[in-house]
Design a protein around this motif. Structure first.
Motif, PDB file in Angstrom:
ATOM      1  N   ARG A 207       0.711  -1.225  -0.020  1.00  0.00           N
ATOM      2  CA  ARG A 207       0.101  -0.090  -0.001  1.00  0.00           C
ATOM      3  C   ARG A 207       0.934   1.226   0.063  1.00  0.00           C
ATOM      4  O   ARG A 207       0.733   2.290  -0.588  1.00  0.00           O
ATOM      5  CB  ARG A 207      -0.981  -0.012   1.141  1.00  0.00           C
ATOM      6  N   ALA A 208       1.809   1.236   0.763  1.00  0.00           N
ATOM      7  CA  ALA A 208       2.690   2.303   0.734  1.00  0.00           C
ATOM      8  C   ALA A 208       3.537   2.647  -0.420  1.00  0.00           C
ATOM      9  O   ALA A 208       3.736   3.736  -0.914  1.00  0.00           O
ATOM     10  CB  ALA A 208       4.123   2.022   1.807  1.00  0.00           C
ATOM     11  N   ARG A 209       3.904   1.458  -1.356  1.00  0.00           N
ATOM     12  CA  ARG A 209       4.245   1.577  -2.427  1.00  0.00           C
ATOM     13  C   ARG A 209       3.524   2.206  -3.625  1.00  0.00           C
ATOM     14  O   ARG A 209       3.718   3.148  -4.354  1.00  0.00           O
ATOM     15  CB  ARG A 209       4.980   0.224  -3.128  1.00  0.00           C
ATOM     16  N   GLU A 210       2.248   1.678  -3.563  1.00  0.00           N
ATOM     17  CA  GLU A 210       1.373   2.189  -4.501  1.00  0.00           C
ATOM     18  C   GLU A 210       0.976   3.575  -4.087  1.00  0.00           C
ATOM     19  O   GLU A 210       0.596   4.427  -4.988  1.00  0.00           O
ATOM     20  CB  GLU A 210      -0.057   1.371  -4.090  1.00  0.00           C
ATOM     21  N   LEU A 211       0.738   3.956  -2.961  1.00  0.00           N
ATOM     22  CA  LEU A 211       0.499   5.538  -2.699  1.00  0.00           C
ATOM     23  C   LEU A 211       1.651   6.498  -2.854  1.00  0.00           C
ATOM     24  O   LEU A 211       1.449   7.563  -3.277  1.00  0.00           O
ATOM     25  CB  LEU A 211       0.067   5.375  -1.140  1.00  0.00           C
ATOM     26  N   HIS A 212       2.819   5.940  -2.805  1.00  0.00           N
ATOM     27  CA  HIS A 212       3.968   6.792  -3.049  1.00  0.00           C
ATOM     28  C   HIS A 212       4.038   7.195  -4.549  1.00  0.00           C
ATOM     29  O   HIS A 212       3.987   8.303  -4.912  1.00  0.00           O
ATOM     30  CB  HIS A 212       5.265   5.789  -2.845  1.00  0.00           C
ATOM     31  N   LEU A 213       3.694   6.102  -5.468  1.00  0.00           N
ATOM     32  CA  LEU A 213       3.835   6.408  -6.865  1.00  0.00           C
ATOM     33  C   LEU A 213       2.359   7.436  -7.050  1.00  0.00           C
ATOM     34  O   LEU A 213       2.527   8.406  -8.084  1.00  0.00           O
ATOM     35  CB  LEU A 213       3.555   4.882  -7.763  1.00  0.00           C
ATOM     36  N   ALA A 214       1.282   7.227  -6.780  1.00  0.00           N
ATOM     37  CA  ALA A 214       0.221   7.996  -6.976  1.00  0.00           C
ATOM     38  C   ALA A 214       0.406   9.297  -6.329  1.00  0.00           C
ATOM     39  O   ALA A 214       0.078  10.397  -6.913  1.00  0.00           O
ATOM     40  CB  ALA A 214      -1.015   7.513  -6.563  1.00  0.00           C
TER      41      ALA A 214
ATOM     42  N   GLU B 196      15.295  -2.559   4.307  1.00  0.00           N
ATOM     43  CA  GLU B 196      16.515  -2.281   3.520  1.00  0.00           C
ATOM     44  C   GLU B 196      16.391  -2.205   1.900  1.00  0.00           C
ATOM     45  O   GLU B 196      17.214  -1.691   1.319  1.00  0.00           O
ATOM     46  CB  GLU B 196      17.185  -3.893   3.685  1.00  0.00           C
ATOM     47  N   SER B 197      15.064  -2.856   1.608  1.00  0.00           N
ATOM     48  CA  SER B 197      14.792  -2.580   0.090  1.00  0.00           C
ATOM     49  C   SER B 197      13.367  -2.810   0.003  1.00  0.00           C
ATOM     50  O   SER B 197      12.854  -3.678   0.151  1.00  0.00           O
ATOM     51  CB  SER B 197      15.748  -3.737  -0.614  1.00  0.00           C
ATOM     52  N   LEU B 198      12.898  -1.884  -0.919  1.00  0.00           N
ATOM     53  CA  LEU B 198      11.527  -1.930  -1.206  1.00  0.00           C
ATOM     54  C   LEU B 198      11.359  -1.609  -2.883  1.00  0.00           C
ATOM     55  O   LEU B 198      11.766  -0.414  -3.005  1.00  0.00           O
ATOM     56  CB  LEU B 198      10.697  -0.759  -0.551  1.00  0.00           C
ATOM     57  N   GLU B 199      11.065  -2.358  -3.780  1.00  0.00           N
ATOM     58  CA  GLU B 199      11.264  -2.078  -5.187  1.00  0.00           C
ATOM     59  C   GLU B 199       9.885  -1.194  -5.395  1.00  0.00           C
ATOM     60  O   GLU B 199       8.799  -1.513  -5.307  1.00  0.00           O
ATOM     61  CB  GLU B 199      10.791  -3.332  -5.928  1.00  0.00           C
ATOM     62  N   LEU B 200      10.306   0.053  -5.746  1.00  0.00           N
ATOM     63  CA  LEU B 200       9.287   0.977  -5.810  1.00  0.00           C
ATOM     64  C   LEU B 200       8.467   1.117  -7.274  1.00  0.00           C
ATOM     65  O   LEU B 200       7.480   1.351  -7.386  1.00  0.00           O
ATOM     66  CB  LEU B 200       9.652   2.431  -5.334  1.00  0.00           C
ATOM     67  N   THR B 201       9.385   1.067  -8.099  1.00  0.00           N
ATOM     68  CA  THR B 201       9.013   1.050  -9.720  1.00  0.00           C
ATOM     69  C   THR B 201       9.694  -0.023 -10.572  1.00  0.00           C
ATOM     70  O   THR B 201      10.251  -1.009 -10.057  1.00  0.00           O
ATOM     71  CB  THR B 201       9.673   2.533 -10.126  1.00  0.00           C
TER      72      THR B 201
ATOM     73  N   CYS C 162       3.154   2.320 -14.735  1.00  0.00           N
ATOM     74  CA  CYS C 162       3.474   2.759 -15.888  1.00  0.00           C
ATOM     75  C   CYS C 162       3.771   4.363 -15.992  1.00  0.00           C
ATOM     76  O   CYS C 162       5.000   4.560 -16.702  1.00  0.00           O
ATOM     77  CB  CYS C 162       2.149   2.577 -16.755  1.00  0.00           C
ATOM     78  N   ILE C 163       3.055   5.264 -15.393  1.00  0.00           N
ATOM     79  CA  ILE C 163       3.608   6.446 -15.385  1.00  0.00           C
ATOM     80  C   ILE C 163       5.138   6.771 -14.645  1.00  0.00           C
ATOM     81  O   ILE C 163       5.768   7.603 -15.288  1.00  0.00           O
ATOM     82  CB  ILE C 163       2.477   7.396 -14.599  1.00  0.00           C
ATOM     83  N   ALA C 164       5.271   5.936 -13.542  1.00  0.00           N
ATOM     84  CA  ALA C 164       6.292   6.152 -12.762  1.00  0.00           C
ATOM     85  C   ALA C 164       7.576   5.744 -13.745  1.00  0.00           C
ATOM     86  O   ALA C 164       8.513   6.352 -13.789  1.00  0.00           O
ATOM     87  CB  ALA C 164       6.347   5.569 -11.540  1.00  0.00           C
TER      88      ALA C 164
ATOM     89  N   LEU D  78      12.145   7.468 -17.469  1.00  0.00           N
ATOM     90  CA  LEU D  78      12.866   7.287 -18.795  1.00  0.00           C
ATOM     91  C   LEU D  78      12.777   8.568 -19.205  1.00  0.00           C
ATOM     92  O   LEU D  78      13.849   8.922 -19.843  1.00  0.00           O
ATOM     93  CB  LEU D  78      11.977   6.625 -19.714  1.00  0.00           C
ATOM     94  N   LEU D  79      11.475   9.536 -19.297  1.00  0.00           N
ATOM     95  CA  LEU D  79      11.715  10.813 -19.897  1.00  0.00           C
ATOM     96  C   LEU D  79      12.626  11.681 -19.162  1.00  0.00           C
ATOM     97  O   LEU D  79      12.927  12.702 -19.840  1.00  0.00           O
ATOM     98  CB  LEU D  79      10.261  11.318 -20.079  1.00  0.00           C
TER      99      LEU D  79
END
Length: 985
Positions: free
Chosen positions: A229-236, A363-368, A732-734, A739-740
Motif C-alpha cells: 500500500r505504501a508503494r502504491e500510494l508513493h507512486l500516485a 533494507e529494500s522496497l522495489e518502488l518502480t 506505467c507513469i512512474a 525514462l523521460l
C-alpha cells in the motif's frame, strides 16, 4: 513581461480570468493575475476588481508566496468594509473562507511575531461572530497554531474537533488529515491510518488532498507492515505534488520515504526532477519541510559511502552529495531556529532532529518497474550485471596471463574475456613492459590479439562497421607479428562483419531490395572466405575449424535473409565439412557449433520437428561432454523452437532452464537479454502477464547496462504499455517519468519517434488515471509535434484524433473540432478510417451528453462527418476490426439523440443498429454489444417514450435468447430493466 492581451472591457477581463484559472500554479499564472488586477483597476465597477484580487490571492497562496497573500486580502477586506453590497453571497463566502489562508500564510513566515498571529486569529473570531458565522473554523486555526508552536494541543484539539462543522470549515479531506496527524503525533499509527482511510481511498479530496495525506501516511504504512500500500500510494501521491512549490513539504516527505526504503537512487532522481524548488519556494515553512526531507536523503546517501556522487541542488554551481548536504543542513537549521525563536519553543528543531535520526525502515522496497541502485547513477564505469559466478581467478604472472588467455580463447571458454580485459588494462599503462619470453611472442602479437577480442565484442553488439575495421587492423598486426594464420582468420571475420552492413544501410531491412543486397554480400563474403582458406596453408586445427565455421555462418545468414530453397543445401554442405573436421580433431566447441548451425538451418527452412529432434541430441551431448557454457544458448534456441511449435509450456521450461544455466557463467557469455525477452513473449502466450512484465523490465535493464539505450528504452516502453494494459497505471507513469527524465532523453539524444511513443503511452496512462488535465496537455503537445511528421501522417492522424476526444471530455469542443480537422487532413494522406470514425462519434456523444439539446446540431454534424468516413471505408474495401463503422454510427445516433431528448429518432437509430448487428449466436463475441443496444432501446422506449408494453416485449425476447445461448451475464442488465418497468407499471 505581459502574458496576455490587455482586457479592453469587463467581458474580456472575465474571459482572461477564466483562462488564467486553467493555468497551473506558478510564475506565469501569478504574473498574469497581477496584470489582470492592474487591468481591473481601470474599470469603474468594483466587482471585477474583487474577482481579480481573489484570483491573485489564490495564485500567491498556491504558488508558495505567503508574504504577498495577506496584502491582497487586506485590499479585499477594505473593499468589503467600504462596499459590502458589492459582495454577493458567493463572494462573501470566499472572503470569509480566506481568513484561514491568511492565518496559514502568517504561520509560514518566521518574521511575523507570535503576537501578530494571535491578533489575526482574534480578528477572524470577531469578524465571524459579527457576521453570525459558526466558530468551528476559528477553533481549527487555533488548533493548527498550537501544533505549529509546539504547545500542548489536547485542549485546542478538543475545542475544534468537538464542534459541528460549518459551511466555512476546512473540507472533509483536510480535516481528516488534521485528525490523523493528531493521532500520528501521539504515536498511534493504526488509529491515524484508520482516520486517513477515506482520503487514502480517494473518497475525499480537494486541491491538496489526497497528496498531502499520502505523504504523511507513507511511513506509518511501512511501520505497520503495509508495504504494498505504501508503494502504491508513493507512486500516485508523488505525481500529485511533483514540481509544485506549494507542496514542497510533500515532495520532501517522498524523498525521505525513498531514503528509508533502500531507494536512494530513486530519491536522487526525484530530487533532480524537483531541483527548481530550491529557488522557487518562497514560503519559509514549506522550504524547511522540503530541505529536511532533502537532508534525510543526502545523509543516507553519504552514510552508505556515496558522498562524492553529483547531486542536483541550488542553481549556479555544481554540487556533490556531501557539499549539498552541508549547504542544506545550514539553511534548514537556520530556518528551524528562526521559527523556534519566534514561537519561544524548540518544536521545529526537535521535529527536524527526529526525522534526521530515523533509521531505515526497510533494507529494500522495489518502488518502480525500473529499480536503480546508486551504482547505476554514478558517473563512473557502468555497473556490470551481477551473476552467480564470476570469472576464474586471473593469473598474476604476466606471461602466464597471456598464455592462459590464448588457451582459453582457443577453447572458446568464457573466462578468456576476463583475461583479455586484464591484459588490455596492463598494456595500456605507461609503464607496461612486455615479457621477453619466446612462448609469449612479441608485443605486436599481443596487440593483435587484443584488437581481435575487441572486434568480436563489437560484432556481438551488431556494431558491424567497427568490428570490420578492428578485424582488419588486427590482421595487419598479425602479419607484422609473423602469424599469417591468425591474420587470415581476422580477415575472414572482417568479411563477415562487412557483409552484415547492407542491412544497416537499407531503410527497411525487410525490404526485398535490402534482403537481396545482403544475400549478395554474404555470397561474396563466403566466396572470399573459401579463397582465403585455400590460400592460407599451415592453419592449426582450431583456426581452420573457426574459418570453416565462419564459412558456414555466412551461408546460414544468407539463408536466413533470403529464405530461398536454393540456399538450403549449401548450408548443410558447409556444416558437414565443419562437423567432420571438428570431429576428426576432437574440437568439442566446434562440434557443438556445427550441430547448432544445423539445427538453425532446419528451423530457418521450416522443418521445426527435425530441428527439435537434433537439438535434443545436441543437449544430451552437451550435458555429457560439454562444453557446458553452450547449454544456455542451446536451451534458448530450443525454447524458441518450441514456441514456434506452439508448445508454450515446453518453451517456458527451456528458457527458464537457460536462464538458470546462464547464471553459472560470466555475464557476457550468454545473451540473457534475449532469454528474458523470449520469456516475456512466452509468458504472454501462457496468460501470465505479470511474469512477462518482470522479464521485459529485466531485459531492458540488461540492455541499458550494456549501453544499448535505444533497445533498452524500447523494452521499457513495451513494459510500460503492458503495465497500462494490466491496470497498473501508476507503475506505467512512474516508469515513463523515469525514462523521460533521463539526461539523454531530456537532451534529445534518443530517437524522437521513440520518445514520442513513450510520451504517448504516458498520456494514455494519465487519461486512464483520470488526470484529464495533464493527459490533455500532453496530447495537445504531441499533436502539435506530430503535425510535422511528413513521413508519417498516419501517426499524426491517430494522435490528433485522441487529442480531440480528450479536449471533448474537457468540454473544449471548439479546440476538439480543430484537432479533429487535423486528424481528417492527415487521414486524407494516410487513411485511418476506424480511428477517425471513433473520434468523430465520441465527440458527438460527449457534446450531446454535456450540452443536451443545445449541443445536438453540432453533434449531428460530427456524426454526418463520421458517415462520410464510413462511406470512404466501404469504397476502399476497408473492414473494421470489430463491429462495422455503419453499425457503430447507427448506435451513436441513438445515444446522441437520447441525450438531446429526441427519443423517437433515438429509437429508430437503435433499431437500425440492432438490424445491422444481427442477433448473436452461442459463441458470438457480439453478445455484450447487442445486449447493450437492446437495453438502451428498451430504456428509450419504456422510460422516456413511456411505452412499457413494447419495451417489455423487446427486453423479454432478448433475455430469453441470451439465456438460451448461455450469455447469462449479458441477460442480467436486461432483466433488471424489465423488472423496473414492471414495477413502474
Amino acid at each position: 513581461m505581459p502574458t496576455a492581451p490587455h482586457p479592453q472591457n469587463t467581458d474580456e477581463l472575465y474571459q482572461a480570468l477564466q483562462e488564467n484559472d486553467r493555468r497551473p500554479y506558478g510564475r506565469t499564472r501569478t504574473v498574469t493575475a497581477e496584470e489582470l488586477v492592474d487591468a481591473a483597476e481601470q474599470f469603474a465597477e468594483p466587482v471585477p476588481l474583487v474577482h481579480a484580487l481573489l484570483e491573485l490571492q489564490e495564485a500567491y497562496t498556491y504558488g508558495s508566496e505567503p508574504r504577498k497573500s495577506p496584502v491582497v486580502f487586506a485590499r479585499l477586506l477594505t473593499l468589503f468594509d467600504e462596499q459590502p453590497d458589492v459582495f454577493d453571497e458567493r463572494l462573501r463566502h470566499m472572503l470569509f473562507w480566506r481568513f484561514k489562508w491568511v492565518a496559514n500564510a502568517l504561520r509560514a513566515l518566521p518574521e511575523i511575531p507570535l503576537a501578530s498571529l494571535r491578533q489575526w486569529q482574534q480578528e477572524m473570531r470577531d469578524r465571524y461572530e459579527k457576521a453570525g458565522l459558526g466558530l468551528q473554523p476559528y477553533y481549527g486555526q487555533a488548533y493548527q497554531l498550537a501544533v505549529h508552536v509546539g504547545e500542548d494541543t489536547a485542549l485546542a484539539h478538543e475545542l475544534w474537533a468537538s464542534r459541528t462543522r460549518t459551511p466555512l470549515s476546512d473540507c472533509e479531506a483536510c480535516e481528516t488529515c488534521e485528525r490523523a496527524l493528531y493521532h500520528l503525533t501521539a504515536g498511534d499509527d493504526e488509529r491515524a491510518l484508520r482516520a486517513w482511510e477515506p482520503v487514502l481511498a480517494g473518497k475525499e479530496s480537494c486541491q491538496e488532498e489526497p497528496a498531502r495525506s499520502v505523504s504523511y501516511a507513507l511511513l506509518p504504512l511501512l511501520r505497520t507492515g503495509r508495504t504494498d500500500r505504501a508503494r502504491e500510494l508513493h507512486l500516485a501521491g508523488y505525481r500529485g505534488c511533483r514540481r509544485n512549490p506549494s507542496m514542497a513539504q510533500e515532495v520532501g516527505r517522498h524523498l525521505e520515504f525513498c531514503a528509508l526504503t533502500g531507494n536512494e537512487a530513486r530519491g536522487l532522481e526525484l530530487l533532480a526532477e524537483n531541483r527548481g524548488l530550491f529557488d522557487e519556494v518562497d514560503s519559509p515553512l514549506d522550504l524547511l519541510g522540503f530541505l529536511t526531507g532533502v537532508e534525510v536523503l543526502l545523509q543516507r546517501v553519504e552514510l552508505i559511502g556515496h558522498g562524492e556522487l553529483p547531486a542536483p541542488g541550488y542553481a549556479g554551481r555544481t554540487w556533490t552529495v556531501t557539499g549539498l548536504r552541508a549547504e542544506v543542513r545550514s539553511r534548514a537549521d537556520d530556518l528551524a531556529a528562526r521559527f523556534d525563536t519566534r514561537n519561544g519553543t524548540t518544536a521545529h528543531t526537535d521535529r527536524r532532529r527526529a526525522r534526521l535520526d530515523r533509521a531505515p525502515l526497510l533494507e529494500s522496497l522495489e518502488l518502480t518497474l525500473r529499480p536503480r541502485s546508486l551504482d547505476d547513477v554514478a558517473p563512473a564505469a557502468p555497473a556490470t550485471e551481477p551473476t552467480a559466478r564470476t570469472a576464474a581467478a586471473v593469473p598474476d604472472s604476466l606471461p602466464e596471463l597471456i598464455l592462459r588467455a590464448r588457451t582459453l580463447d582457443e577453447q572458446g571458454h568464457p573466462d578468456a574475456h576476463a583475461c583479455w580485459a586484464r591484459l588490455r588494462t596492463l598494456v595500456a599503462a605507461r609503464d607496461y613492459t612486455h615479457p621477453e619470453d619466446p612462448a609469449v611472442g612479441p608485443l605486436v602479437r599481443l596487440r593483435a590479439d587484443l584488437l581481435a577480442e575487441e572486434a568480436n565484442l563489437a560484432g556481438e553488439k551488431d556494431e558491424f562497421a567497427d568490428a570490420a575495421a578492428l578485424h582488419e587492423e588486427a590482421a595487419a598486426l598479425y602479419d607484422d607479428a609473423g602469424a599469417p594464420d591468425h591474420a587470415a582468420l581476422a580477415r575472414a571475420c572482417a568479411l563477415l562483419a562487412t557483409a552484415e552492413l547492407p542491412a544497416e544501410n537499407t531503410e527497411d531491412a525487410e525490404d526485398a531490395d535490402g534482403a537481396a543486397a545482403k544475400a549478395a554480400a554474404l555470397t561474396a563474403a563466403h566466396t572470399s572466405m573459401v579463397r582465403l582458406h585455400e590460400e592460407t596453408p599451415g592453419l592449426t586445427p582450431y583456426l581452420e575449424a573457426r574459418l570453416l565455421r565462419l564459412r558456414a555462418t555466412a551461408l546460414a545468414l544468407r539463408l536466413q535473409t533470403s529464405r530461398s530453397d536454393e540456399h538450403i543445401a549449401p548450408v548443410f554442405a558447409e556444416v558437414e565439412l565443419l562437423h567432420a573436421f571438428a570431429t576428426r580433431h576432437d574440437l568439442a566447441g566446434q562440434i557443438s557449433g556445427a550441430l547448432l548451425l544445423r539445427v538453425s538451418a532446419h528451423a530457418i527452412s521450416g522443418d521445426l520437428p527435425t530441428a527439435v529432434t537434433e537439438i535434443d541430441a545436441l543437449l544430451d551431448r552437451l550435458k555429457a561432454q560439454g562444453p557446458a557454457w553452450h547449454l544456455p544458448r542451446t536451451l534458448g534456441l530450443r525454447g524458441r523452437l518450441q514456441l514456434g511449435l506452439q508448445d508454450t509450456q515446453a518453451a517456458h521450461a527451456d528458457l527458464t532452464e537457460g536462464l538458470r544455466r546462464a547464471a553459472d557463467w560470466p555475464a557476457d557469455t550468454v545473451d540473457t537479454t534475449r532469454l528474458h525477452g523470449d520469456l516475456a513473449e512466452v509468458c504472454m502466450h501462457l496468460g501470465r502477464p505479470e511474469e512477462a512484465l518482470r522479464h521485459l523490465t529485466r531485459s531492458a535493464e540488461l540492455e541499458l547496462r550494456r549501453g544499448n539505450r535505444t533497445d533498452a528504452f524500447c523494452a521499457y516502453g513495451n513494459a510500460a504499455q503492458l503495465s497500462l494494459d494490466l491496470g497498473r497505471v501508476e507503475d506505467c507513469i512512474a516508469l515513463l517519468d523515469s525514462l523521460l527524465a533521463d539526461p539523454e532523453s531530456a537532451a534529445g539524444e534518443l530517437d524522437d519517434r521513440l520518445l514520442a511513443q513513450l510520451r504517448l503511452t504516458r498520456a494514455r496512462a494519465l487519461h486512464a488515471g483520470e488526470d484529464l488535465k495533464a493527459a490533455t496537455a500532453e496530447f495537445v503537445a504531441l499533436a502539435a509535434e506530430s503535425a510535422g511528421w511528413d513521413d508519417d501522417p498516419g501517426s499524426h492522424a491517430m494522435i490528433a484524433a485522441e487529442t480531440a476526444v480528450l479536449l471533448g471530455e474537457s468540454g473544449e469542443f471548439g479546440r476538439a473540432r480543430e484537432a479533429a480537422d487535423q486528424a481528417r487532413a492527415a487521414h486524407a494522406r494516410a487513411p485511418r478510417y476506424e480511428q477517425l470514425s471513433n473520434c468523430l462519434r465520441e465527440l458527438a456523444r460527449l457534446q450531446a451528453q454535456q450540452q443536451g439539446p443545445d449541443g445536438l446540431a453540432d453533434a449531428l454534424a460530427l456524426l454526418t462527418d463520421a458517415g462520410r468516413i464510413a462511406e470512404e471505408a466501404r469504397t476502399a474495401g476497408y473492414e473494421s476490426g470489430g463491429r462495422s463503422l455503419d453499425t457503430a454510427l447507427a448506435y451513436e445516433y441513438g445515444r446522441v439523440n437520447a441525450y438531446a431528448g429526441e427519443y423517437e429518432d433515438a429509437l429508430a437509430a437503435l433499431d437500425k443498429a440492432l438490424a445491422l448487428l444481427g442477433e448473436p449466436g452461442p459463441e458470438d463475441d457480439r453478445a455484450g454489444e447487442w445486449a447493450e443496444c437492446v437495453r438502451l432501446a428498451g430504456a428509450v422506449e419504456g422510460l422516456y417514450l413511456e411505452r412499457p408494453a413494447p419495451a417489455l416485449t423487446r427486453l423479454d425476447a432478448a433475455v430469453s435468447r441470451l439465456t438460451a445461448l448461455g450469455h447469462t451475464e449479458e441477460a442480467e442488465s436486461l432483466a433488471s430493466l424489465a423488472a423496473r418497468l414492471r414495477d413502474e407499471e
